[in-house]
Design a protein around this motif. Sequence first.
Motif, PDB file in Angstrom:
ATOM      1  N   PRO A  55      -1.295   2.665  14.436  1.00  0.00           N
ATOM      2  CA  PRO A  55      -1.272   3.833  13.554  1.00  0.00           C
ATOM      3  C   PRO A  55      -1.809   3.544  12.157  1.00  0.00           C
ATOM      4  O   PRO A  55      -2.394   4.431  11.528  1.00  0.00           O
ATOM      5  CB  PRO A  55       0.220   4.197  13.511  1.00  0.00           C
ATOM      6  CG  PRO A  55       0.787   3.663  14.774  1.00  0.00           C
ATOM      7  CD  PRO A  55       0.016   2.403  15.048  1.00  0.00           C
ATOM      8  N   CYS A  56      -1.602   2.346  11.657  1.00  0.00           N
ATOM      9  CA  CYS A  56      -2.030   2.039  10.294  1.00  0.00           C
ATOM     10  C   CYS A  56      -3.399   1.362  10.243  1.00  0.00           C
ATOM     11  O   CYS A  56      -3.877   1.027   9.166  1.00  0.00           O
ATOM     12  CB  CYS A  56      -1.001   1.153   9.601  1.00  0.00           C
ATOM     13  SG  CYS A  56       0.556   2.003   9.257  1.00  0.00           S
ATOM     14  N   ASP A  64      -2.308   8.153   4.022  1.00  0.00           N
ATOM     15  CA  ASP A  64      -3.767   8.072   3.992  1.00  0.00           C
ATOM     16  C   ASP A  64      -4.283   6.828   3.276  1.00  0.00           C
ATOM     17  O   ASP A  64      -5.382   6.354   3.546  1.00  0.00           O
ATOM     18  CB  ASP A  64      -4.354   9.314   3.301  1.00  0.00           C
ATOM     19  CG  ASP A  64      -4.276  10.549   4.193  1.00  0.00           C
ATOM     20  OD1 ASP A  64      -4.459  10.403   5.412  1.00  0.00           O
ATOM     21  OD2 ASP A  64      -4.019  11.646   3.665  1.00  0.00           O
ATOM     22  N   THR A  65      -3.488   6.319   2.325  1.00  0.00           N
ATOM     23  CA  THR A  65      -3.992   5.244   1.468  1.00  0.00           C
ATOM     24  C   THR A  65      -3.339   3.898   1.714  1.00  0.00           C
ATOM     25  O   THR A  65      -3.986   2.858   1.593  1.00  0.00           O
ATOM     26  CB  THR A  65      -3.796   5.627  -0.007  1.00  0.00           C
ATOM     27  OG1 THR A  65      -2.393   5.886  -0.242  1.00  0.00           O
ATOM     28  CG2 THR A  65      -4.605   6.869  -0.366  1.00  0.00           C
ATOM     29  N   ASN A  66      -2.043   3.901   2.032  1.00  0.00           N
ATOM     30  CA  ASN A  66      -1.336   2.636   2.233  1.00  0.00           C
ATOM     31  C   ASN A  66      -0.228   2.830   3.258  1.00  0.00           C
ATOM     32  O   ASN A  66       0.963   2.831   2.933  1.00  0.00           O
ATOM     33  CB  ASN A  66      -0.763   2.129   0.906  1.00  0.00           C
ATOM     34  CG  ASN A  66      -0.436   0.645   0.957  1.00  0.00           C
ATOM     35  OD1 ASN A  66      -0.354   0.054   2.036  1.00  0.00           O
ATOM     36  ND2 ASN A  66      -0.269   0.039  -0.192  1.00  0.00           N
ATOM     37  N   CYS A  67      -0.620   2.985   4.492  1.00  0.00           N
ATOM     38  CA  CYS A  67       0.314   3.310   5.573  1.00  0.00           C
ATOM     39  C   CYS A  67       1.397   2.248   5.749  1.00  0.00           C
ATOM     40  O   CYS A  67       2.506   2.547   6.173  1.00  0.00           O
ATOM     41  CB  CYS A  67      -0.472   3.490   6.864  1.00  0.00           C
ATOM     42  SG  CYS A  67       0.504   3.741   8.349  1.00  0.00           S
ATOM     43  N   ALA A  68       1.093   1.003   5.428  1.00  0.00           N
ATOM     44  CA  ALA A  68       2.040  -0.084   5.655  1.00  0.00           C
ATOM     45  C   ALA A  68       3.311   0.074   4.834  1.00  0.00           C
ATOM     46  O   ALA A  68       4.397  -0.308   5.282  1.00  0.00           O
ATOM     47  CB  ALA A  68       1.379  -1.421   5.334  1.00  0.00           C
ATOM     48  N   VAL A  69       3.209   0.641   3.635  1.00  0.00           N
ATOM     49  CA  VAL A  69       4.372   0.734   2.746  1.00  0.00           C
ATOM     50  C   VAL A  69       5.490   1.572   3.355  1.00  0.00           C
ATOM     51  O   VAL A  69       6.641   1.100   3.468  1.00  0.00           O
ATOM     52  CB  VAL A  69       3.958   1.273   1.363  1.00  0.00           C
ATOM     53  CG1 VAL A  69       5.193   1.544   0.510  1.00  0.00           C
ATOM     54  CG2 VAL A  69       3.043   0.283   0.660  1.00  0.00           C
TER      55      VAL A  69
END
Length: 546
Positions: free
Chosen positions: A379-380, A513-518
């Motif tokens: 997903p990310c 959209d920009t930092n999915c991991a967070v």
Amino acid sequence: MSRHMRTGDAEALRPLLLAGDHLPSELDSDEGEIIFDRSASNIKREAGGSANRRLTYEEAVEEAGFGLFHWLLLVVCGWANASDAVEILCVSFLLPTARCDLLLSSSDMGLLTASIFLGMMVGGYMWGYLADQRGRRRVLVVSLTVNGVFGALASVAPWFWLFLLLRFISGIGVGGSIPVIFSYFSEFMPRLRRGAMISALATFWMAGNILAAGLAWLVIPRTWARFSLGKLDFQSWRLFVVLCSVPSLTSALLFGLLMPESPKFLMEAGREKEAIHVFRLMFELNMKGRGKAFPEFGLCTSSRQRGELEEYGTWGSCRERLASVLKKGLEPMKQMFRGSLKSRSITLLIIFYCISFSYYGLWMWFPELFARVEDGGSPCANVSLPSPLRNQSCYPVKTAVYVEGFVVAASNLPGNIFTILVMDSTGGKALLSCSLVVSSLSVFLIYVVQTRDQSLLLSCVFSGVSVIAWNALDVVGTELYPTQLRSSALGFFTGVGRVAAITGNVVFGKLVDTNCAVPVLLVSALLMTGGLVALLLPQTRQTELT
């Protein structure tokens, strides 16, 4: 003393009720109230009459037996629980297509998924307090009606802001029905079966989840479900929203026409005759065909009266009455964080926040995340620039997104079956802690894996394990608080959970959209925190309701 109690009953119990300093209280002494006196059980009547003994609530429930009534109650309350799941989760399934028609950015989608939780936060404590004061059944009818009516109206909203407002009002209704359903249901259950039956009730959330996913799969991709309604282009996702409101409306009808008030609430209100009538109804249905006669008995009702709210309308200015109502409304919250209840309340507050932020933050975005891995990958891994307001890839609708959502919803089944089988023997505390820890590990692995199939598998693991935590929390929450605080407490904690759910959805909307991991790693960390904090809760296995 109950206004329904006869003179002989009053004379028999007056010495006990007047000797308040020597009676065991179900709350700390600084809370100053006696819920009911178990020592008054089986007192012989001096004035004669039909009942020659007086029973506590737990004894009366045992006399009423267990059988057909409880299974019918499970179906009705379960359908209401499923309707709440449908209303909450339907937004997640309509996002992939509604974003085109309503011109939504990812931030707008975050606000939309958060709107119903904001309504639930507002409605949770309010409805819970009213249920403790006015009765469980009445509040369920009104809150389920609000949920269904405004949920259906949202289907014809032509603008995003109006759709958002109607979803918010629908959420106010959901906020009332979720905590009150579990209070209401638990107060009919015999002690030794309560854990398994509440777990069975929680299983209907899975049924609602599957129903929402199945409806989305059947309706949203279909072109026949699209037509013009005046100037409104009625797309298939709008029909899906209408269908999702039907369970709530039918639940309101079932409670309004068929179901009695909670006997535990009636005893706490001093309404002895009405409580005995409910126990008689339970007995007649449970013993149907066995030829047994209803055993005559009296009840050890509360010495408290519940007429305080009427007093506010008879004196003082509007401001004074409002201040009095607010003060009274906040009193249950003060009791929750006082005395022996303080530590368990703080612990539950942390757990509700952690699990709600994590579960709803991740779950509401599953269809969108699955859509992003349609061509493979995690997903990310397929993070791109923020999607444009009108993304033509919304049509034709990709049915695989809904198939995967259906599979993940169905993966709740093993966890629900496991909970029903072991809840009464293991207890909610151990199940809650272990399931949160395992859920944390599964979410972390969702971030680590690199293929679509692995993402789907771990999402199913998360779904199946996290439902154990929710079921355990439903059981523990009903057993940790006395009757006059039970719905208020559950309403308060579900309100806390809604704040967390709102936060989780906004965080996902801003960062997906920009930092999915967070947000994904934050979910994993919070679940681990909740699992460790759950070890601080007291053990409530097969405890008596107070």
